[in-house]
Design a protein around this motif. Structure first.
Motif, short mmCIF file in Angstrom:
data_model
loop_
_atom_site.label_atom_id
_atom_site.label_comp_id
_atom_site.label_asym_id
_atom_site.label_seq_id
_atom_site.Cartn_x
_atom_site.Cartn_y
_atom_site.Cartn_z
N ALA A 151 2.32 7.16 9.55
CA ALA A 151 2.62 6.77 8.17
C ALA A 151 1.59 5.83 7.58
N MET A 152 1.08 4.90 8.39
CA MET A 152 0.13 3.90 7.87
C MET A 152 -1.16 4.55 7.38
N ALA A 153 -1.57 5.62 8.03
CA ALA A 153 -2.80 6.30 7.60
C ALA A 153 -2.65 6.85 6.19
N GLN A 154 -1.42 7.18 5.80
CA GLN A 154 -1.18 7.69 4.45
C GLN A 154 -0.96 6.57 3.44
N MET A 155 -0.47 5.42 3.91
CA MET A 155 -0.14 4.32 3.00
C MET A 155 -1.33 3.43 2.69
N ILE A 156 -2.19 3.18 3.68
CA ILE A 156 -3.26 2.20 3.51
C ILE A 156 -4.21 2.52 2.36
N PRO A 157 -4.66 3.78 2.19
CA PRO A 157 -5.60 4.05 1.09
C PRO A 157 -5.06 3.66 -0.28
N ALA A 158 -3.77 3.91 -0.52
CA ALA A 158 -3.19 3.54 -1.81
C ALA A 158 -3.24 2.04 -2.02
N PHE A 159 -2.91 1.27 -0.99
CA PHE A 159 -2.94 -0.19 -1.13
C PHE A 159 -4.36 -0.71 -1.33
N LYS A 160 -5.31 -0.12 -0.62
CA LYS A 160 -6.70 -0.55 -0.79
C LYS A 160 -7.22 -0.26 -2.19
N SER A 161 -6.62 0.74 -2.84
CA SER A 161 -7.00 1.08 -4.21
C SER A 161 -6.13 0.38 -5.24
N PHE A 162 -5.38 -0.63 -4.80
CA PHE A 162 -4.49 -1.42 -5.67
C PHE A 162 -3.39 -0.56 -6.29
N LEU A 163 -2.97 0.50 -5.58
CA LEU A 163 -1.93 1.40 -6.09
C LEU A 163 -0.69 1.39 -5.19
N GLY A 164 -0.62 0.44 -4.25
CA GLY A 164 0.50 0.40 -3.32
C GLY A 164 1.72 -0.26 -3.92
N GLY A 165 2.87 0.14 -3.42
CA GLY A 165 4.10 -0.47 -3.89
C GLY A 165 5.30 0.27 -3.36
N PRO A 166 6.50 -0.14 -3.75
CA PRO A 166 7.72 0.50 -3.26
C PRO A 166 7.90 1.90 -3.86
N ILE A 167 8.73 2.68 -3.21
CA ILE A 167 9.09 4.01 -3.68
C ILE A 167 10.47 3.94 -4.30
N GLY A 168 10.64 4.48 -5.51
CA GLY A 168 11.92 4.41 -6.20
C GLY A 168 12.26 2.96 -6.50
N ASN A 169 13.55 2.61 -6.31
CA ASN A 169 13.95 1.22 -6.61
C ASN A 169 13.60 0.26 -5.46
N GLY A 170 13.15 0.81 -4.33
CA GLY A 170 12.72 -0.02 -3.22
C GLY A 170 13.84 -0.62 -2.39
N ARG A 171 15.11 -0.33 -2.75
CA ARG A 171 16.23 -0.94 -2.03
C ARG A 171 16.67 -0.12 -0.82
N GLN A 172 16.12 1.08 -0.66
CA GLN A 172 16.52 1.90 0.47
C GLN A 172 15.96 1.33 1.77
N TRP A 173 16.73 1.46 2.85
CA TRP A 173 16.33 0.89 4.14
C TRP A 173 15.33 1.79 4.83
N PHE A 174 14.41 1.14 5.52
CA PHE A 174 13.23 1.80 6.10
C PHE A 174 13.20 1.49 7.60
N PRO A 175 13.72 2.38 8.45
CA PRO A 175 13.67 2.14 9.90
C PRO A 175 12.29 2.50 10.44
N TRP A 176 11.71 1.65 11.22
CA TRP A 176 10.32 1.82 11.65
C TRP A 176 10.18 1.36 13.10
N ILE A 177 9.06 1.70 13.72
CA ILE A 177 8.73 1.21 15.05
C ILE A 177 7.22 1.27 15.24
N HIS A 178 6.65 0.27 15.88
CA HIS A 178 5.22 0.29 16.18
C HIS A 178 4.97 1.30 17.30
N LEU A 179 3.84 2.00 17.21
CA LEU A 179 3.50 3.02 18.19
C LEU A 179 3.51 2.48 19.62
N GLU A 180 3.02 1.27 19.81
CA GLU A 180 2.99 0.68 21.15
C GLU A 180 4.40 0.50 21.71
#
Length: 300
Positions: free
Chosen positions: A174-203
């Motif tokens: 997921a980070m490979a898809q997200m980082i370019p948008a943030f580096k281009s100052f286009l990053g931010g939440p999706i929709g209202n941003g209140r939805q929960w996001f379960p995640w885990i580090h690869l390690e």
């Protein structure tokens, strides 16, 4: 242990292969195409095979002490009837063939990947492994997928259903898809941003897989996600801080749906999943909070 990894050349499979070899295990990787970077190790071999079809690759399963099934076409695309069938076949048929190839009566462990999409869109509900399945496409697919894996219990196998959160790691996921948008100052939440996001580090994911392989007392569904689920907005904020970029450019829900169709419901849905079983068995997370995990991906 002699371990077979199905889907061994994916983002998770490559890391897991490396960690298992370093831990002294023998690994046979199975995937459609060979890895871009060869794993040169005396205890490693690779079999090229399309696992949605039965074939010679299944012979490796008969010799295994453990099998990790990570196969499955990416869901991160606009869904059509054709792609939905490919997504389904890559999971259902592969898992069916894996179970067919397992020996009967041998104490084998099958760790079969699934996802927190099993729970569907559940708002703010805290989702442990006991929570019921949802009622959308991805939930139904996950339920059927897990059902195929559970058929291995009839052969005497210990089956672990690994329900993965979004995997964060360097060089993919997921980070490979997200980082370019943030580096281009286009990053931010999706929709209202209140939805929960379960995640885990690869390690942590790879370490948890090894943990599950080595714990005979654990079976059934296991949430492979960090103990600190965050909202989509807070996750975006963590990425912005790590990259020193603002996280102020939301993607409105209607635009996400226009661009991605039915798949948009996955990004706009909410699963507040927690790793109850891992915590009960005292698994230690190296990256238990989102900021440390994102910082590790961005800066390490």
């Amino acid at each position: 242990m002699k371990i077979v990894i199905i889907g061994a050349t994916g983002f998770v499979g490559l890391r897991l292969t490396r960690d298992l070899l370093e831990s002294g295990h023998t690994v046979t990787g199975v995937a459609r195409s060979e890895p871009k970077t060869e794993t040169a190790h005396p205890n490693h071999r690779f079999i090229a095979a399309d696992t949605i079809r039965p074939g010679e690759w299944m012979k490796a399963l008969a010799e295994a002490d453990a099998v990790v099934n990570l196969a499955g076409r990416s869901i991160f695309q606009r869904w059509t009837e054709t792609t939905k069938k490919e997504i389904q076949d890559s999971r259902i048929l592969t898992t069916r063939h894996v179970v067919q190839g397992l020996p009967s009566g041998k104490p084998v462990v099958l760790v079969s990947a699934s996802g927190v999409g099993y729970y569907g869109n559940r708002g703010d509900d805290v989702l442990t492994e006991d929570a019921p399945a949802g009622d959308d496409y991805l939930a139904g697919l996950s339920k059927d997928w897990e059902g195929e894996a559970l058929a291995a219990t009839a052969k005497g196998a210990r089956v672990v259903l690994a329900r993965l959160g979004v995997v964060l790691g360097k060089g993919g996921g997921a980070m490979a898809q997200m980082i370019p948008a943030f580096k281009s100052f286009l990053g931010g939440p999706i929709g209202n941003g209140r939805q929960w996001f379960p995640w885990i580090h690869l390690e942590d994911l790879s370490a948890a897989m090894l943990f599950l392989l080595e714990r005979p007392e654990i079976s059934g569904p296991v949430n492979l996600c960090a103990p600190d689920p965050v909202t989509n907005r807070d996750g975006a904020g963590a990425r912005g801080r790590a990259l020193k970029r603002p996280a102020l450019m939301p993607a409105p829900a209607f635009m996400v749906r226009m661009a991605l169709g039915e798949f948009a419901d996955v990004l706009l849905g909410s699963q507040r999943a927690v790793p109850k079983k891992l915590q009960q068995h005292h698994f230690g997370f190296r990256y238990p909070d989102i900021q440390s995990a994102v910082n590790a991906v961005v800066h390490n």
